[in-house]
Write an enzyme that holds these catalytic residues in place. Structure first.
Site, PDB file in Angstrom:
ATOM      1  N   GLY A 298       0.497  -1.097  -0.076  1.00 28.31           N
ATOM      2  CA  GLY A 298       0.039   0.015   0.295  1.00 28.31           C
ATOM      3  C   GLY A 298       0.958   1.421   0.110  1.00 28.31           C
ATOM      4  O   GLY A 298       0.345   2.718  -0.843  1.00 28.31           O
TER       5      GLY A 298
ATOM      6  N   GLU B  13       3.406   3.608   6.248  1.00 26.54           N
ATOM      7  CA  GLU B  13       2.460   3.049   5.154  1.00 26.54           C
ATOM      8  C   GLU B  13       1.771   3.946   5.632  1.00 26.54           C
ATOM      9  O   GLU B  13       1.753   5.662   5.072  1.00 26.54           O
ATOM     10  CB  GLU B  13       2.513   2.754   7.271  1.00 26.54           C
ATOM     11  CG  GLU B  13       0.607   1.613   7.009  1.00 26.54           C
ATOM     12  CD  GLU B  13       0.789   0.358   6.354  1.00 26.54           C
ATOM     13  OE1 GLU B  13       0.888   0.623   5.187  1.00 26.54           O
ATOM     14  OE2 GLU B  13       0.347  -0.430   6.422  1.00 26.54           O
ATOM     15  N   ASP B  14       0.461   3.545   4.137  1.00 27.46           N
ATOM     16  CA  ASP B  14      -0.779   3.988   3.503  1.00 27.46           C
ATOM     17  C   ASP B  14      -1.198   4.296   4.571  1.00 27.46           C
ATOM     18  O   ASP B  14      -1.540   5.567   4.585  1.00 27.46           O
ATOM     19  CB  ASP B  14      -1.233   3.185   2.547  1.00 27.46           C
ATOM     20  CG  ASP B  14      -1.487   1.583   3.204  1.00 27.46           C
ATOM     21  OD1 ASP B  14      -1.444   1.326   3.940  1.00 27.46           O
ATOM     22  OD2 ASP B  14      -2.107   1.040   2.437  1.00 27.46           O
TER      23      ASP B  14
ATOM     24  N   ASP C 295      -5.112   2.250  10.819  1.00 31.74           N
ATOM     25  CA  ASP C 295      -6.327   1.632  10.896  1.00 31.74           C
ATOM     26  C   ASP C 295      -6.727   1.328  12.918  1.00 31.74           C
ATOM     27  O   ASP C 295      -6.496   2.901  13.362  1.00 31.74           O
ATOM     28  CB  ASP C 295      -6.970   1.011   9.786  1.00 31.74           C
ATOM     29  CG  ASP C 295      -8.889   0.835  10.225  1.00 31.74           C
ATOM     30  OD1 ASP C 295      -9.187   1.574  10.632  1.00 31.74           O
ATOM     31  OD2 ASP C 295      -8.863  -0.371   8.981  1.00 31.74           O
TER      32      ASP C 295
ATOM     33  N   LYS D  52      -6.866   7.111  10.377  1.00 31.00           N
ATOM     34  CA  LYS D  52      -8.224   6.396  10.105  1.00 31.00           C
ATOM     35  C   LYS D  52      -8.504   6.389  11.882  1.00 31.00           C
ATOM     36  O   LYS D  52      -8.422   5.112  12.002  1.00 31.00           O
ATOM     37  CB  LYS D  52      -8.681   5.880   9.676  1.00 31.00           C
ATOM     38  CG  LYS D  52     -10.600   5.446   8.861  1.00 31.00           C
ATOM     39  CD  LYS D  52     -10.540   4.560   8.962  1.00 31.00           C
ATOM     40  CE  LYS D  52     -10.435   4.140   7.372  1.00 31.00           C
ATOM     41  NZ  LYS D  52     -10.597   2.819   6.690  1.00 31.00           N
TER      42      LYS D  52
ATOM     43  N   PHE E 103     -14.238   3.550   3.939  1.00 26.84           N
ATOM     44  CA  PHE E 103     -12.970   3.085   3.049  1.00 26.84           C
ATOM     45  C   PHE E 103     -12.647   3.743   1.797  1.00 26.84           C
ATOM     46  O   PHE E 103     -13.238   3.747   1.434  1.00 26.84           O
ATOM     47  CB  PHE E 103     -13.744   1.671   2.569  1.00 26.84           C
ATOM     48  CG  PHE E 103     -12.351   0.314   2.717  1.00 26.84           C
ATOM     49  CD1 PHE E 103     -11.805  -0.725   4.185  1.00 26.84           C
ATOM     50  CD2 PHE E 103     -11.687   0.038   1.285  1.00 26.84           C
ATOM     51  CE1 PHE E 103     -10.666  -0.921   3.458  1.00 26.84           C
ATOM     52  CE2 PHE E 103     -10.923  -0.498   0.762  1.00 26.84           C
ATOM     53  CZ  PHE E 103     -10.363  -1.062   2.237  1.00 26.84           C
ATOM     54  N   VAL E 104     -11.589   3.959   1.564  1.00 27.00           N
ATOM     55  CA  VAL E 104     -10.818   4.993   1.151  1.00 27.00           C
ATOM     56  C   VAL E 104     -10.163   3.626   0.072  1.00 27.00           C
ATOM     57  O   VAL E 104      -9.109   2.844   0.373  1.00 27.00           O
ATOM     58  CB  VAL E 104      -9.890   6.077   0.966  1.00 27.00           C
ATOM     59  CG1 VAL E 104     -10.888   6.962   2.144  1.00 27.00           C
ATOM     60  CG2 VAL E 104      -8.969   5.610   2.628  1.00 27.00           C
TER      61      VAL E 104
ATOM     62  N   ASP F 153      -5.857  -0.118  -1.478  1.00 29.49           N
ATOM     63  CA  ASP F 153      -6.329  -1.080  -2.374  1.00 29.49           C
ATOM     64  C   ASP F 153      -7.990  -1.226  -1.546  1.00 29.49           C
ATOM     65  O   ASP F 153      -8.172  -1.565  -0.803  1.00 29.49           O
ATOM     66  CB  ASP F 153      -6.218  -2.460  -3.117  1.00 29.49           C
ATOM     67  CG  ASP F 153      -5.366  -3.234  -1.667  1.00 29.49           C
ATOM     68  OD1 ASP F 153      -5.107  -2.722  -0.753  1.00 29.49           O
ATOM     69  OD2 ASP F 153      -5.924  -4.344  -1.592  1.00 29.49           O
TER      70      ASP F 153
ATOM     71  N   ARG G 110      -4.624   0.764  -7.021  1.00 29.04           N
ATOM     72  CA  ARG G 110      -4.151   1.357  -5.934  1.00 29.04           C
ATOM     73  C   ARG G 110      -3.118   2.053  -7.298  1.00 29.04           C
ATOM     74  O   ARG G 110      -3.214   2.989  -6.541  1.00 29.04           O
ATOM     75  CB  ARG G 110      -3.375   0.222  -5.690  1.00 29.04           C
ATOM     76  CG  ARG G 110      -3.526  -0.912  -4.825  1.00 29.04           C
ATOM     77  CD  ARG G 110      -1.630  -1.766  -4.929  1.00 29.04           C
ATOM     78  NE  ARG G 110      -2.454  -3.345  -4.308  1.00 29.04           N
ATOM     79  CZ  ARG G 110      -2.506  -3.167  -2.274  1.00 29.04           C
ATOM     80  NH1 ARG G 110      -2.391  -2.063  -2.069  1.00 29.04           N
ATOM     81  NH2 ARG G 110      -2.280  -4.628  -2.534  1.00 29.04           N
TER      82      ARG G 110
HETATM   83  P1  IMP Z   1      -4.378  -1.533  11.131  1.00 29.23           P
HETATM   84  O1  IMP Z   1      -3.368  -2.718  10.582  1.00 29.23           O
HETATM   85  O2  IMP Z   1      -6.045  -2.168  10.539  1.00 29.23           O
HETATM   86  O3  IMP Z   1      -3.952  -0.149  11.148  1.00 29.23           O
HETATM   87  O4  IMP Z   1      -4.935  -1.465   9.072  1.00 29.23           O
HETATM   88  C1  IMP Z   1      -3.486  -0.950   8.146  1.00 29.23           C
HETATM   89  C2  IMP Z   1      -3.688  -1.747   7.105  1.00 29.23           C
HETATM   90  O5  IMP Z   1      -4.858  -2.183   6.832  1.00 29.23           O
HETATM   91  C3  IMP Z   1      -3.643  -0.923   5.348  1.00 29.23           C
HETATM   92  O6  IMP Z   1      -1.941  -0.969   5.229  1.00 29.23           O
HETATM   93  C4  IMP Z   1      -4.011  -0.447   4.708  1.00 29.23           C
HETATM   94  O7  IMP Z   1      -3.945  -1.965   3.912  1.00 29.23           O
HETATM   95  C5  IMP Z   1      -5.176  -1.149   5.237  1.00 29.23           C
HETATM   96  N1  IMP Z   1      -6.417  -0.141   5.433  1.00 29.23           N
HETATM   97  C6  IMP Z   1      -6.706  -0.162   6.271  1.00 29.23           C
HETATM   98  N2  IMP Z   1      -8.130   0.666   5.769  1.00 29.23           N
HETATM   99  C7  IMP Z   1      -8.267   1.218   5.146  1.00 29.23           C
HETATM  100  C8  IMP Z   1      -8.552   2.076   3.716  1.00 29.23           C
HETATM  101  O8  IMP Z   1      -9.676   2.423   4.047  1.00 29.23           O
HETATM  102  N3  IMP Z   1      -8.685   1.687   2.461  1.00 29.23           N
HETATM  103  C9  IMP Z   1      -7.716   0.257   2.189  1.00 29.23           C
HETATM  104  N4  IMP Z   1      -6.720  -0.499   3.256  1.00 29.23           N
HETATM  105  C10 IMP Z   1      -7.070  -0.078   4.333  1.00 29.23           C
HETATM  106 MG    MG Z   2      -1.190  -1.888   3.575  1.00 31.79          MG
END
Ligand code: IMP
Ligand code: MG
Length: 187
Positions: free
Chosen positions: A51, A106-107, A110, A138, A159-160, A166, A172
């Site tokens: 990402g 990181e992208d 979340d 987020k 969800f973006v 992606d 992407r």
């Molecule tokens: P986390 O581990 O929940 O913080 O999630 C991180 C990963 O979830 C990111 O690297 C993204 O790949 C994916 N992710 C979380 N939210 C989104 C979204 O809104 N769109 C796309 N990918 C997301």
């Molecule tokens: Mg990711």
């Protein structure tokens, strides 16, 4: 002659959340900030695949300091839209990071599960410091106590996709951040 219309990914986008112009401006600001903070530290930028690839490449171009770069891949998502909580390192960095300053790129932050685990992993491998640089934050769905050091934009709980992010490995390659039409993942 009949004109052929190309089936583009744009039709699945509900709205543009962050335009190319705003992304470019903000990435330039973050690059300048990191350059000032790390100019004497020879940091290693570590991109979380896949990402972060677009953000990472653009960030590198606007951060002209001596540095190294490497990548790793971690998965906590399958192809759905919410975190499983379990993070696996699928592909690890090659560099020896003992004593190095790391900028983890990181992208999106979340739930926090991915960066919480990955930054712990890098510290276990001997990193001197690990700073977190995320394009998007987020905060609504956070599960881990984690604070990013550099943030591009704070986004609402939608969800973006695009600019590296992606849904089911699609979108992407959009040059902006957009909100996906709910019917795309509800079907
Ligand atoms: P986390 O581990 O929940 O913080 O999630 C991180 C990963 O979830 C990111 O690297 C993204 O790949 C994916 N992710 C979380 N939210 C989104 C979204 O809104 N769109 C796309 N990918 C997301
Ligand atoms: Mg990711």
């Amino acid at each position: 002659m009949e004109e052929k219309t190309i089936n583009t990914i744009e039709k699945d986008i509900l709205k543009v959340l962050i335009s190319e112009r705003r992304l470019k401006k903000r990435v330039r600001e973050i690059g300048a900030q990191i350059a000032a903070d790390f100019e004497e530290k020879d940091p290693l930028f570590v991109g979380v695949l896949r990402g972060s690839f677009m953000f990472f490449a653009d960030l590198m171009r606007v951060c002209p300091i001596p540095c190294g770069l490497d990548f790793l891949s971690a998965s906590s998502y399958n192809s759905g839209t919410s975190s499983s909580g379990v993070v696996k390192i699928d592909y690890d960095i090659k560099a020896d990071i003992r004593g190095r300053h790391i900028v983890l790129v990181e992208d999106i932050l979340d739930s926090g599960n991915t960066l919480y685990n990955v930054s712990g992993h890098l510290k276990d491998r001997g990193a001197k410091s690990v700073k977190l640089c995320v394009l998007l934050d987020k905060p609504a769905r956070r599960e881990k106590p984690i604070k990013p050091d550099y943030v591009g934009f704070t986004v609402p709980d939608a969800f973006v996709v695009g600019y590296g992010l992606d849904y089911a490995d699609r979108y992407r390659n959009l040059p902006y951040i957009g909100v996906l039409k709910p019917e795309v993942y509800e079907q």
